[in-house]
Design a protein around this motif. Structure first.
Motif, PDB file in Angstrom:
ATOM      1  N   CYS A  14       0.858  -1.012   0.001  1.00 16.03           N
ATOM      2  CA  CYS A  14      -0.117  -0.166   0.201  1.00 16.03           C
ATOM      3  C   CYS A  14       0.933   1.135  -0.024  1.00 16.03           C
ATOM      4  O   CYS A  14       0.470   2.429   0.025  1.00 16.03           O
ATOM      5  N   GLU A  15       2.282   0.987   0.114  1.00 13.57           N
ATOM      6  CA  GLU A  15       2.990   2.366  -0.055  1.00 13.57           C
ATOM      7  C   GLU A  15       2.714   3.214   1.222  1.00 13.57           C
ATOM      8  O   GLU A  15       3.116   4.420   0.980  1.00 13.57           O
ATOM      9  N   SER A  16       2.273   2.846   2.313  1.00  8.61           N
ATOM     10  CA  SER A  16       1.935   3.830   3.459  1.00  8.61           C
ATOM     11  C   SER A  16       2.544   3.034   4.633  1.00  8.61           C
ATOM     12  O   SER A  16       2.718   1.786   4.584  1.00  8.61           O
ATOM     13  N   SER A  17       2.665   3.595   5.770  1.00  6.18           N
ATOM     14  CA  SER A  17       3.067   3.140   7.172  1.00  6.18           C
ATOM     15  C   SER A  17       1.889   2.165   7.345  1.00  6.18           C
ATOM     16  O   SER A  17       0.679   2.356   7.338  1.00  6.18           O
ATOM     17  N   VAL A  18       2.468   1.125   8.182  1.00  5.45           N
ATOM     18  CA  VAL A  18       1.662   0.098   8.600  1.00  5.45           C
ATOM     19  C   VAL A  18       1.313   0.410  10.321  1.00  5.45           C
ATOM     20  O   VAL A  18       0.562  -0.447  10.824  1.00  5.45           O
ATOM     21  N   THR A  19       1.809   1.246  10.762  1.00  3.48           N
ATOM     22  CA  THR A  19       1.633   1.892  12.083  1.00  3.48           C
ATOM     23  C   THR A  19       0.157   2.477  12.263  1.00  3.48           C
ATOM     24  O   THR A  19      -0.070   3.340  11.300  1.00  3.48           O
ATOM     25  N   VAL A  20      -0.424   1.890  12.931  1.00  4.43           N
ATOM     26  CA  VAL A  20      -1.836   2.475  13.205  1.00  4.43           C
ATOM     27  C   VAL A  20      -1.740   2.877  14.936  1.00  4.43           C
ATOM     28  O   VAL A  20      -1.783   2.426  15.713  1.00  4.43           O
ATOM     29  N   GLU A  53      -6.320   6.588  15.493  1.00  3.50           N
ATOM     30  CA  GLU A  53      -6.891   6.241  14.267  1.00  3.50           C
ATOM     31  C   GLU A  53      -7.541   5.126  14.275  1.00  3.50           C
ATOM     32  O   GLU A  53      -8.719   4.904  13.695  1.00  3.50           O
ATOM     33  N   LEU A  54      -7.151   4.030  15.110  1.00  2.00           N
ATOM     34  CA  LEU A  54      -7.966   2.942  15.471  1.00  2.00           C
ATOM     35  C   LEU A  54      -9.135   3.262  16.020  1.00  2.00           C
ATOM     36  O   LEU A  54     -10.399   2.624  15.784  1.00  2.00           O
ATOM     37  N   ILE A  55      -9.338   4.122  16.955  1.00  3.18           N
ATOM     38  CA  ILE A  55     -10.608   4.467  17.666  1.00  3.18           C
ATOM     39  C   ILE A  55     -11.488   4.902  16.577  1.00  3.18           C
ATOM     40  O   ILE A  55     -12.741   4.753  16.621  1.00  3.18           O
ATOM     41  N   ARG A  56     -11.125   5.762  15.564  1.00  2.95           N
ATOM     42  CA  ARG A  56     -12.139   6.349  14.461  1.00  2.95           C
ATOM     43  C   ARG A  56     -12.394   5.215  13.773  1.00  2.95           C
ATOM     44  O   ARG A  56     -13.670   5.065  13.407  1.00  2.95           O
ATOM     45  N   LEU A  57     -11.501   4.433  13.235  1.00  4.59           N
ATOM     46  CA  LEU A  57     -12.265   3.257  12.307  1.00  4.59           C
ATOM     47  C   LEU A  57     -13.174   2.406  13.110  1.00  4.59           C
ATOM     48  O   LEU A  57     -14.157   1.949  12.589  1.00  4.59           O
ATOM     49  N   LEU A  58     -12.791   2.032  14.415  1.00  3.97           N
ATOM     50  CA  LEU A  58     -13.718   1.400  15.169  1.00  3.97           C
ATOM     51  C   LEU A  58     -15.181   1.985  15.175  1.00  3.97           C
ATOM     52  O   LEU A  58     -16.279   1.644  15.266  1.00  3.97           O
ATOM     53  N   GLY A  59     -15.082   3.348  15.489  1.00  4.77           N
ATOM     54  CA  GLY A  59     -16.205   4.187  15.489  1.00  4.77           C
ATOM     55  C   GLY A  59     -16.920   4.312  14.369  1.00  4.77           C
ATOM     56  O   GLY A  59     -18.110   4.639  14.358  1.00  4.77           O
TER      57      GLY A  59
END
Length: 85
Positions: A11-17, A21-27
């Motif tokens: 994906c050519e981007s950082s794999v660090t979450v 960002e995780l809270i936003r995704l889960l929300g």
């Protein structure tokens, strides 16, 4: 480059979450589509012990962030020949 700064080749981007960002995704998951906390914790625990976990965040077989996928009740483990959850 530290492990936290590792770049995903696909994906050519950082794999660090980051936690934020995780809270936003889960929300973003509708409440009626979420796994219970008990199911979520069991799934995540299984993923964290799986040899297919990459970078501590990503499933080798689905390419998804395991914390996000595990919270979605209709999702299943993509591990070949019978998923682990």
């Amino acid at each position: 480059m530290s492990l936290e700064e590792k770049v995903c080749k696909g994906c050519e981007s950082s794999v660090t979450v980051e936690k934020k960002e995780l809270i936003r995704l889960l929300g973003s998951i509708p409440p009626d589509k979420m796994s219970s906390n008990t199911v979520y914790e069991k799934r995540v625990s299984t993923c964290l012990g799986c040899e297919a976990l990459l970078y501590g965040t990503t499933c080798k077989f689905s390419g998804m962030i395991v914390f996000y996928k595990a919270k979605q009740q209709e999702k299943r483990c993509p591990y070949p020949q019978n998923g682990k959850w």
